[in-house]
Design a protein around this motif. Structure first.
Motif, PDB file in Angstrom:
ATOM      1  N   VAL A   1       0.831  -1.196   0.000  1.00 51.79           N
ATOM      2  CA  VAL A   1       0.000   0.000   0.000  1.00 51.79           C
ATOM      3  C   VAL A   1       0.871   1.254   0.000  1.00 51.79           C
ATOM      4  O   VAL A   1       0.586   2.235  -0.695  1.00 51.79           O
ATOM      5  CB  VAL A   1      -0.945  -0.010   1.216  1.00 51.79           C
ATOM      6  CG1 VAL A   1      -1.653   1.335   1.363  1.00 51.79           C
ATOM      7  CG2 VAL A   1      -1.986  -1.116   1.076  1.00 51.79           C
ATOM      8  N   GLY A   2       1.971   1.227   0.760  1.00 47.73           N
ATOM      9  CA  GLY A   2       2.854   2.384   0.812  1.00 47.73           C
ATOM     10  C   GLY A   2       3.475   2.732  -0.524  1.00 47.73           C
ATOM     11  O   GLY A   2       3.722   3.910  -0.818  1.00 47.73           O
ATOM     12  N   THR A   3       3.728   1.723  -1.358  1.00 49.56           N
ATOM     13  CA  THR A   3       4.319   1.999  -2.665  1.00 49.56           C
ATOM     14  C   THR A   3       3.303   2.506  -3.677  1.00 49.56           C
ATOM     15  O   THR A   3       3.690   3.011  -4.733  1.00 49.56           O
ATOM     16  CB  THR A   3       4.967   0.718  -3.230  1.00 49.56           C
ATOM     17  OG1 THR A   3       3.963  -0.284  -3.395  1.00 49.56           O
ATOM     18  CG2 THR A   3       6.058   0.218  -2.295  1.00 49.56           C
ATOM     19  N   ASN A   4       2.014   2.377  -3.386  1.00 49.50           N
ATOM     20  CA  ASN A   4       0.986   2.788  -4.341  1.00 49.50           C
ATOM     21  C   ASN A   4       0.205   4.013  -3.886  1.00 49.50           C
ATOM     22  O   ASN A   4      -0.742   4.415  -4.552  1.00 49.50           O
ATOM     23  CB  ASN A   4       0.002   1.625  -4.585  1.00 49.50           C
ATOM     24  CG  ASN A   4       0.625   0.501  -5.378  1.00 49.50           C
ATOM     25  OD1 ASN A   4       0.723   0.558  -6.595  1.00 49.50           O
ATOM     26  ND2 ASN A   4       1.085  -0.525  -4.676  1.00 49.50           N
ATOM     27  N   LEU A   5       0.580   4.590  -2.757  1.00 46.64           N
ATOM     28  CA  LEU A   5      -0.066   5.822  -2.315  1.00 46.64           C
ATOM     29  C   LEU A   5       0.549   7.021  -3.012  1.00 46.64           C
ATOM     30  O   LEU A   5       1.722   6.989  -3.407  1.00 46.64           O
ATOM     31  CB  LEU A   5       0.080   5.973  -0.797  1.00 46.64           C
ATOM     32  CG  LEU A   5      -0.775   5.065   0.073  1.00 46.64           C
ATOM     33  CD1 LEU A   5      -0.425   5.299   1.535  1.00 46.64           C
ATOM     34  CD2 LEU A   5      -2.249   5.305  -0.152  1.00 46.64           C
ATOM     35  N   PRO A   6      -0.201   8.098  -3.171  1.00 43.07           N
ATOM     36  CA  PRO A   6       0.401   9.334  -3.669  1.00 43.07           C
ATOM     37  C   PRO A   6       1.513   9.796  -2.737  1.00 43.07           C
ATOM     38  O   PRO A   6       1.510   9.507  -1.539  1.00 43.07           O
ATOM     39  CB  PRO A   6      -0.778  10.323  -3.673  1.00 43.07           C
ATOM     40  CG  PRO A   6      -1.995   9.463  -3.740  1.00 43.07           C
ATOM     41  CD  PRO A   6      -1.650   8.210  -2.996  1.00 43.07           C
ATOM     42  N   GLU A   7       2.480  10.514  -3.300  1.00 40.03           N
ATOM     43  CA  GLU A   7       3.647  10.923  -2.521  1.00 40.03           C
ATOM     44  C   GLU A   7       3.258  11.711  -1.282  1.00 40.03           C
ATOM     45  O   GLU A   7       3.878  11.589  -0.232  1.00 40.03           O
ATOM     46  CB  GLU A   7       4.589  11.752  -3.401  1.00 40.03           C
ATOM     47  CG  GLU A   7       5.254  10.977  -4.517  1.00 40.03           C
ATOM     48  CD  GLU A   7       6.202   9.934  -3.988  1.00 40.03           C
ATOM     49  OE1 GLU A   7       6.725  10.110  -2.872  1.00 40.03           O
ATOM     50  OE2 GLU A   7       6.424   8.926  -4.678  1.00 40.03           O
TER      51      GLU A   7
END
Length: 411
Positions: A341-347
């Motif tokens: 999930v952390g890699t696919n969240l907006p910055e």
């Protein structure tokens, strides 16, 4: 009777569409077989509870609890894993359940289901004493319906089951089985099946543990249903606890899958009067929430992810998976899902440091199993979006059917 058939058919279709909406992109059409088996198991459990308690909405609640708060949910996406639980519960329903089949047809169907239990999986051989008890219950029931001696039919069914047992055991390599050295090890493994936080029912299926406890206390209204729950659990726990390696990297207490539905049946029949008054114990609701949260994690991350972690020790691997809290499967899956999930969240929404356990730092990003989750990945969105929309539509239709079943239950 027509209303009941329509209710069960709608319930089965709703459960199947909901489970099918969580398909994995890599599997083929045959993977739907396990999801059909899960839906059939839930519908049969709902039918048994609703007929025994005259409460269809209670049968619906138990069916949803069995599928979504126990390891049956993660294993609904693994091919052929639910064949044994479905056949065993079908045999129990034919032998002691509230079915309307006449004696010869019922006993023949029970024999076929029992034969399927012995042939479906090697662990089905452990259920031979339970199947013989079910055959005796069915023979007694047939003798009560018509004046006849039940023993010849029971002896014939037992002989057939023993022959099938011998043929199935002959095909197995029994010399590869390693047994524990002392009764202390056996007791430790029994404790692991029931109360271990790595592989026990306490974490992965608390409602099953409650159902077994109520059956043991004699708090179930139908005595044979309580015996069915206890005998099915004992038939699997007692011999499996004697193995040196009683579990692996699979999700939860895998050998006890066949005992989940009978235990939930016992729990349902022990709580009927409270359900009629509309009351619920808070600890039952807490067990529902815990089971739902834990098994949802097992569905989100593929079961092979834990065994593929490079930091998993190869020496003493089984001991680490069974007893080391650092390798708690639910905890690892939560960390892997959080990292994805952390890699696919907006910055702007990403956390500075994700709280990933140390033993998963060396692992690559693990892709979730359900296609609906994978569609949120920017790299796969274009390819998976059309299929994800179709599956989301199927899931929405499934939940709509379940809502209709709930309204029909109230009427």
């Amino acid at each position: 009777r027509g209303s009941e058939r329509a209710w069960i058919a709608t319930l089965f279709c709703g459960l199947f569409l909901v489970l099918a909406s969580g398909r994995q992109p890599e599997v083929g059409t045959l993977a739907l077989l396990a999801q059909m088996e899960a839906a059939a198991l839930g519908a049969l459990l709902a039918l048994w509870v609703s007929r025994s308690s005259d409460l269809r909405r209670y049968g619906l609640a138990i069916a949803l609890a069995a599928l979504f708060t126990t390891p049956l949910l993660p294993y609904a996406f693994v091919e052929h894993e639910l064949t044994l639980p479905l056949l065993l519960f079908t045999a129990g329903f034919l032998a002691i359940g509230p079915n309307r089949l006449r004696s010869p047809v019922r006993e023949l169907a029970l024999l076929l289901a029992s034969a399927g239990v012995l042939l479906a999986s090697p662990s089905g051989l452990l259920l031979l004493p339970l199947l013989i008890w079910l055959a005796w219950c069915a023979a007694e029931r047939g003798g009560a319906e018509r004046p006849s001696n039940p023993r010849p039919r029971f002896y014939a069914a037992t002989a057939i089951l023993l022959v099938l047992f011998a043929l199935r055991a002959w095909t197995l390599d029994l010399q590869a089985i390693a047994l524990v050295d002392s009764p202390i090890d056996w007791l430790v493994h029994v404790h692991g099946f029931l109360l271990s936080l790595n592989k026990g029912l306490l974490l992965f299926a608390p409602l099953v543990l409650i159902g077994l406890w109520r059956s043991f206390r004699g708090a179930v209204s139908e005595r044979n249903a309580a015996r069915f729950a206890l005998y099915s659990a004992a038939s699997l726990i007692v011999p499996c606890a004697g193995l040196t390696r009683w579990s692996d990297a699979s999700w939860g207490p895998r050998p006890l899958l066949a005992a989940c539905a009978p235990a939930l049946l016992a729990l349902a029949l022990s709580s009927t009067e409270r359900a009629r008054r509309g009351g619920h114990r808070r600890w039952i609701l807490a067990a529902v929430v815990l089971g739902l949260a834990v098994n949802t994690l097992g569905t989100a991350i593929p079961q092979t992810a834990l065994a593929a972690l490079p930091s998993l020790p190869q020496e003493g691997r089984s001991v680490a998976l069974q007893f080391d809290p650092a390798w708690n499967h639910a905890r690892i899956d939560a960390a892997l899902l959080g990292r994805w999930v952390g890699t696919n969240l907006p910055e702007a929404l990403k956390a500075e440091e994700a709280g990933v356990p140390a033993n998963t730092e060396a692992a690559e990003i693990v892709l979730p199993g359900p296609l609906l989750l994978r569609a949120f990945d920017a790299g796969e969105r274009a390819a998976l979006a059309p299929r994800a929309l179709l599956l989301a539509l199927a899931g929405a239709i499934g939940w709509t059917l379940l809502v209709l079943v709930r309204h029909a239950s109230k009427s």
